[in-house]
Write a protein that holds these residues in place. Structure first.
Motif, mmCIF file in Angstrom:
data_model
loop_
_atom_site.group_PDB
_atom_site.id
_atom_site.type_symbol
_atom_site.label_atom_id
_atom_site.label_comp_id
_atom_site.label_asym_id
_atom_site.label_seq_id
_atom_site.Cartn_x
_atom_site.Cartn_y
_atom_site.Cartn_z
ATOM 1 N N UNK A 1 -4.684 18.820 5.753
ATOM 2 C CA UNK A 1 -3.907 17.575 5.716
ATOM 3 C C UNK A 1 -2.553 17.783 6.370
ATOM 4 N N UNK A 2 -2.065 16.733 6.976
ATOM 5 C CA UNK A 2 -0.733 16.736 7.590
ATOM 6 C C UNK A 2 0.042 15.526 7.080
ATOM 7 N N UNK A 3 1.335 15.712 6.885
ATOM 8 C CA UNK A 3 2.206 14.590 6.523
ATOM 9 C C UNK A 3 2.307 13.615 7.694
ATOM 10 N N UNK A 4 2.283 12.310 7.407
ATOM 11 C CA UNK A 4 2.529 11.288 8.425
ATOM 12 C C UNK A 4 3.516 10.293 7.817
ATOM 13 N N UNK A 5 4.797 10.529 8.103
ATOM 14 C CA UNK A 5 5.858 9.835 7.367
ATOM 15 C C UNK A 5 6.156 8.427 7.878
ATOM 16 N N UNK B 1 13.134 11.272 6.139
ATOM 17 C CA UNK B 1 13.606 10.578 7.334
ATOM 18 C C UNK B 1 13.374 11.411 8.601
ATOM 19 N N UNK B 2 13.691 12.718 8.529
ATOM 20 C CA UNK B 2 13.545 13.548 9.733
ATOM 21 C C UNK B 2 12.098 13.537 10.229
ATOM 22 N N UNK B 3 11.152 13.320 9.312
ATOM 23 C CA UNK B 3 9.746 13.343 9.730
ATOM 24 C C UNK B 3 9.364 12.090 10.502
ATOM 25 N N UNK B 4 9.774 10.908 10.004
ATOM 26 C CA UNK B 4 9.392 9.721 10.773
ATOM 27 C C UNK B 4 10.240 9.607 12.037
ATOM 28 N N UNK B 5 11.461 10.110 12.000
ATOM 29 C CA UNK B 5 12.251 10.073 13.233
ATOM 30 C C UNK B 5 11.667 11.024 14.264
ATOM 31 N N UNK B 6 11.228 12.194 13.789
ATOM 32 C CA UNK B 6 10.534 13.145 14.657
ATOM 33 C C UNK B 6 9.319 12.503 15.301
ATOM 34 N N UNK C 1 0.840 -1.205 0.000
ATOM 35 C CA UNK C 1 0.000 0.000 0.000
ATOM 36 C C UNK C 1 0.873 1.252 0.000
ATOM 37 N N UNK C 2 1.958 1.227 0.774
ATOM 38 C CA UNK C 2 2.876 2.375 0.815
ATOM 39 C C UNK C 2 3.497 2.603 -0.559
ATOM 40 N N UNK C 3 4.065 1.526 -1.143
ATOM 41 C CA UNK C 3 4.732 1.677 -2.441
ATOM 42 C C UNK C 3 3.735 2.118 -3.523
ATOM 43 N N UNK C 4 2.525 1.567 -3.491
ATOM 44 C CA UNK C 4 1.510 1.953 -4.491
ATOM 45 C C UNK C 4 1.170 3.440 -4.349
ATOM 46 N N UNK C 5 1.088 3.922 -3.108
ATOM 47 C CA UNK C 5 0.777 5.340 -2.881
ATOM 48 C C UNK C 5 1.891 6.239 -3.424
ATOM 49 N N UNK C 6 3.121 5.748 -3.381
ATOM 50 C CA UNK C 6 4.268 6.542 -3.851
ATOM 51 C C UNK C 6 4.441 6.472 -5.369
ATOM 52 N N UNK C 7 3.715 5.566 -6.017
ATOM 53 C CA UNK C 7 3.906 5.320 -7.450
ATOM 54 C C UNK C 7 3.142 6.325 -8.314
ATOM 55 N N UNK D 1 -5.369 6.428 3.067
ATOM 56 C CA UNK D 1 -5.508 4.982 3.294
ATOM 57 C C UNK D 1 -4.145 4.339 3.543
ATOM 58 N N UNK D 2 -3.106 4.896 2.920
ATOM 59 C CA UNK D 2 -1.744 4.370 3.118
ATOM 60 C C UNK D 2 -1.125 4.889 4.417
ATOM 61 N N UNK D 3 -1.867 5.743 5.135
ATOM 62 C CA UNK D 3 -1.360 6.282 6.398
ATOM 63 C C UNK D 3 -0.246 7.299 6.222
ATOM 64 N N UNK D 4 -0.128 7.856 5.010
ATOM 65 C CA UNK D 4 0.953 8.820 4.750
ATOM 66 C C UNK D 4 0.524 10.252 5.025
ATOM 67 N N UNK D 5 -0.793 10.473 5.136
ATOM 68 C CA UNK D 5 -1.285 11.774 5.587
ATOM 69 C C UNK D 5 -2.398 11.542 6.605
ATOM 70 N N UNK D 6 -2.609 12.527 7.446
ATOM 71 C CA UNK D 6 -3.766 12.521 8.341
ATOM 72 C C UNK D 6 -4.584 13.762 8.005
ATOM 73 N N UNK D 7 -5.886 13.678 8.216
ATOM 74 C CA UNK D 7 -6.749 14.832 7.914
ATOM 75 C C UNK D 7 -7.561 15.167 9.146
#
Lengths: 120, 120
Positions: free
Chosen positions: A72-76, B90-95, A10-16, A57-63
């Protein structure tokens, strides 16, 4: 055909997708509303919303559920596992660059054997 | 809808499947034929071949044109750009792990303020 994908897939697909990667890059500079995120792209709001859903859905952002603009916020965090997976292969791509270097040095040696580089 | 994807998107899309990742993991131990690659999966040869085509188009494997079995080799070079892209975050997930740690410490402090942990 689409079954529940594992988290890494799911992560890789979101980045594609270049737009989704650009959205993450924008969010790395701070939270943003859908309108703000849509601005730099020649894209309709529904199209941007669709990308946001994939990222969410990939958990890479939160709303936020509170504000009407639902910023939206980044969730790395999911990127950590993605990078861990790829890192296992580092020796292979470093090896191939090493091999290229060896090859280039051999060519250099070979050409210097056959006379000076710059003849007139 | 499918247009020519950029190289990074093609790499991430190729990685977005557990079978394809398992094939790459297998090839990290050495070259293998399609039959050898298909063995550990409950999957038809055509299904495995389809995955190999995705990996080949992404430049993550190379296939010999010489032998009839056309053995596959890992070609990890495209993973270098993939990891470079992710590393920016990286700094984001480490944060976020740091923030979790701070949060857990606060909870601990809070609970110790309200009395000993193990009451009888």
């Amino acid at each position: 055909m689409m079954t529940q994908a594992d988290p890494l897939s799911t992560t890789f697909a979101a980045l594609a997708d270049p737009t989704r990667r650009a959205i993450l890059a924008r969010l790395a500079t701070g939270g943003a509303s859908v309108n703000e995120l849509a601005e730099p792209f020649e894209m309709s709001l529904p199209a941007v919303s669709k990308h946001l859903k994939v990222l969410e859905r990939a958990g890479l952002i939160t709303r936020s559920r509170e504000a009407q603009s639902r910023p939206c916020q980044l969730h790395a965090a999911p990127l950590k596992d993605a990078v861990s997976w790829i890192e296992h292969y580092r020796m292979f791509w470093e090896q191939s660059f090493d091999r290229l270097e060896i090859y280039l040095k051999e060519i250099e040696k070979e050409s210097s054997k056959h006379g000076p580089k710059h003849r007139r």
